[in-house]
Design a protein around this motif. Sequence first.
Motif, mmCIF file in Angstrom:
data_model
loop_
_atom_site.group_PDB
_atom_site.id
_atom_site.type_symbol
_atom_site.label_atom_id
_atom_site.label_comp_id
_atom_site.label_asym_id
_atom_site.label_seq_id
_atom_site.Cartn_x
_atom_site.Cartn_y
_atom_site.Cartn_z
ATOM 1 N N LEU A 338 -25.515 -8.505 -33.032
ATOM 2 C CA LEU A 338 -24.836 -9.148 -31.912
ATOM 3 C C LEU A 338 -24.576 -8.193 -30.747
ATOM 4 C CD1 LEU A 338 -23.580 -11.723 -30.812
ATOM 5 C CD2 LEU A 338 -21.431 -11.079 -31.932
ATOM 6 N N ILE A 339 -23.955 -7.038 -31.024
ATOM 7 C CA ILE A 339 -23.626 -6.088 -29.961
ATOM 8 C C ILE A 339 -24.887 -5.575 -29.258
ATOM 9 C CG2 ILE A 339 -22.682 -3.789 -29.473
ATOM 10 C CD1 ILE A 339 -20.492 -5.829 -29.844
ATOM 11 N N PRO A 340 -25.904 -5.081 -29.990
ATOM 12 C CA PRO A 340 -27.125 -4.632 -29.288
ATOM 13 C C PRO A 340 -27.791 -5.736 -28.465
ATOM 14 C CG PRO A 340 -27.101 -3.802 -31.531
ATOM 15 C CD PRO A 340 -25.977 -4.775 -31.429
ATOM 16 N N TYR A 341 -27.771 -6.960 -28.993
ATOM 17 C CA TYR A 341 -28.385 -8.073 -28.256
ATOM 18 C C TYR A 341 -27.627 -8.337 -26.952
ATOM 19 C CZ TYR A 341 -30.335 -12.699 -27.298
ATOM 20 O OH TYR A 341 -30.963 -13.769 -26.697
ATOM 21 N N CYS A 342 -26.307 -8.350 -27.031
ATOM 22 C CA CYS A 342 -25.494 -8.594 -25.837
ATOM 23 C C CYS A 342 -25.669 -7.459 -24.817
ATOM 24 C CB CYS A 342 -24.022 -8.731 -26.209
ATOM 25 S SG CYS A 342 -23.645 -10.227 -27.161
ATOM 26 N N VAL A 343 -25.691 -6.213 -25.299
ATOM 27 C CA VAL A 343 -25.882 -5.077 -24.404
ATOM 28 C C VAL A 343 -27.252 -5.155 -23.740
ATOM 29 C CG1 VAL A 343 -26.153 -2.558 -24.307
ATOM 30 C CG2 VAL A 343 -24.295 -3.563 -25.638
ATOM 31 N N ARG A 344 -28.256 -5.525 -24.501
ATOM 32 C CA ARG A 344 -29.615 -5.665 -23.954
ATOM 33 C C ARG A 344 -29.648 -6.719 -22.847
ATOM 34 N NH1 ARG A 344 -33.507 -9.393 -25.650
ATOM 35 N NH2 ARG A 344 -35.655 -8.908 -24.993
ATOM 36 N N MET A 345 -28.996 -7.856 -23.099
ATOM 37 C CA MET A 345 -28.983 -8.921 -22.098
ATOM 38 C C MET A 345 -28.230 -8.488 -20.833
ATOM 39 S SD MET A 345 -30.806 -11.219 -23.452
ATOM 40 C CE MET A 345 -30.556 -12.519 -22.261
ATOM 41 N N LEU A 346 -27.135 -7.755 -21.006
ATOM 42 C CA LEU A 346 -26.374 -7.274 -19.853
ATOM 43 C C LEU A 346 -27.190 -6.276 -19.039
ATOM 44 C CD1 LEU A 346 -22.824 -6.778 -21.428
ATOM 45 C CD2 LEU A 346 -23.484 -8.484 -19.723
ATOM 46 N N LEU A 347 -27.900 -5.393 -19.723
ATOM 47 C CA LEU A 347 -28.720 -4.409 -19.027
ATOM 48 C C LEU A 347 -29.860 -5.083 -18.273
ATOM 49 C CD1 LEU A 347 -28.927 -1.521 -21.674
ATOM 50 C CD2 LEU A 347 -27.558 -1.600 -19.587
ATOM 51 N N ARG A 348 -30.443 -6.094 -18.895
ATOM 52 C CA ARG A 348 -31.536 -6.814 -18.216
ATOM 53 C C ARG A 348 -31.015 -7.538 -16.972
ATOM 54 N NH1 ARG A 348 -35.152 -10.350 -22.213
ATOM 55 N NH2 ARG A 348 -36.091 -10.805 -20.171
ATOM 56 N N THR A 349 -29.825 -8.109 -17.090
ATOM 57 C CA THR A 349 -29.233 -8.812 -15.944
ATOM 58 C C THR A 349 -28.937 -7.855 -14.801
ATOM 59 O OG1 THR A 349 -28.224 -10.429 -17.441
ATOM 60 C CG2 THR A 349 -27.331 -10.292 -15.206
ATOM 61 N N SER A 350 -28.386 -6.688 -15.142
ATOM 62 C CA SER A 350 -28.051 -5.696 -14.113
ATOM 63 C C SER A 350 -29.315 -5.127 -13.461
ATOM 64 C CB SER A 350 -27.225 -4.568 -14.712
ATOM 65 O OG SER A 350 -27.955 -3.886 -15.732
ATOM 66 N N GLU A 351 -30.388 -4.957 -14.270
ATOM 67 C CA GLU A 351 -31.654 -4.455 -13.715
ATOM 68 C C GLU A 351 -32.259 -5.450 -12.745
ATOM 69 O OE1 GLU A 351 -34.092 -3.608 -17.063
ATOM 70 O OE2 GLU A 351 -33.033 -1.761 -17.585
ATOM 71 N N LYS A 352 -32.151 -6.744 -13.049
ATOM 72 C CA LYS A 352 -32.678 -7.767 -12.145
ATOM 73 C C LYS A 352 -31.916 -7.797 -10.833
ATOM 74 C CE LYS A 352 -34.486 -10.859 -15.734
ATOM 75 N NZ LYS A 352 -34.366 -12.215 -16.370
#
Length: 355
Positions: A338-352
């Motif tokens: 859960l935590i790695p998945y959420c962090v990954r999604m947040l990083l992808r959002t910030s990169e976009k």
Amino acid sequence: MDFFHSSGVLIIQHLQKDYRAYYDFLNFMSNVGDPRNVFSIYFPLWFQLNQTVGTKMIWVAVIGDWFNLIFKWILFGHRPYWWIQETQVYPNHSSPCLEQFPTTCETGPGSPSGHAMGSLCVWYVMVTAALSYTVSSLDKSFVTLHRLTWSFLWSVFWLIQVSVCISRVFIATHFPHQVILGVIGGMLVAEAFEHTPGILMASLNMYLKTNIFLFLFALGFYLLLRLLDIDLLWSVPIAKKWCANPDWIHIDSTPFAGLVRNLGVLLGLGFAINSKMFLKSCQGENGCKLSFRLLCAKASLAALQLHPFIKIPTHREPLFYLLSFCKSAPIPLTVVALIPYCVRMLLRTSEKKTK
């Protein structure tokens, strides 16, 4: 055995008399050896830094604690705080006075020490992992540096183990020979897992089979001895009888509480490692980034600090055990998936957003 017990009481009296000023430190070291810290502190940190070490840590902790439970049921070890009240060694009600503390009144049998055994298992994994990393990263020509690193890490390791053992004896929850047995048992389990690499690639089916085997063996052993009129929960009423403060008796220190808690964590790890969230988050390029792993480690540690605040009813033991299992299973699911998945999604959002 009375000789070991009476000699142990003298050692406990000496510790409580001469080291009372160090109670805060000894109580802290007792908490360091608490097997529950493996799941809330050591595992979330190590898994994000090294998935192999984190996975091995859970297996060692669960299997080690399972062996500890079986040996407790076989050895029928008394704990000091109640043995002095039950024994006939001291005539004319002249039993010595042992001070009790909020962490003294454990309800399961005392031999071997679960804290000593669990602490040694987990710290053995951490130290050997750290040594493996330093050996691989340092140039082979630095022989002196290798030796210094080896000596330092193992010195810290044994300093922690001795401190945990002394703390358990100090609070009168274990005799000295019980913590020694715990150390020996922990060393055997930890060393055995050093030569069992298959667990690192275990499938979900393997996790399920292991859970079923561990539970059915423990339950079958308990029921078999019940048929022979041997009550393996004999220590619980004695602990309640002689504990100085009823508030210090906790149902989560009973033998079955630790079993279901560990099985919940192990099963949760099996589901987490084989989940799509884990494979997408930690097996790709993100899993190789130190910044990503450190962020996951911080988030995992922060999230698991909320775990103790989830209270479950204790008035019915079967319900408590079931809910304890359900409460433990999400721990590895949170850390691994859960935590790695959420962090990954947040990083992808910030990169976009930055593009």
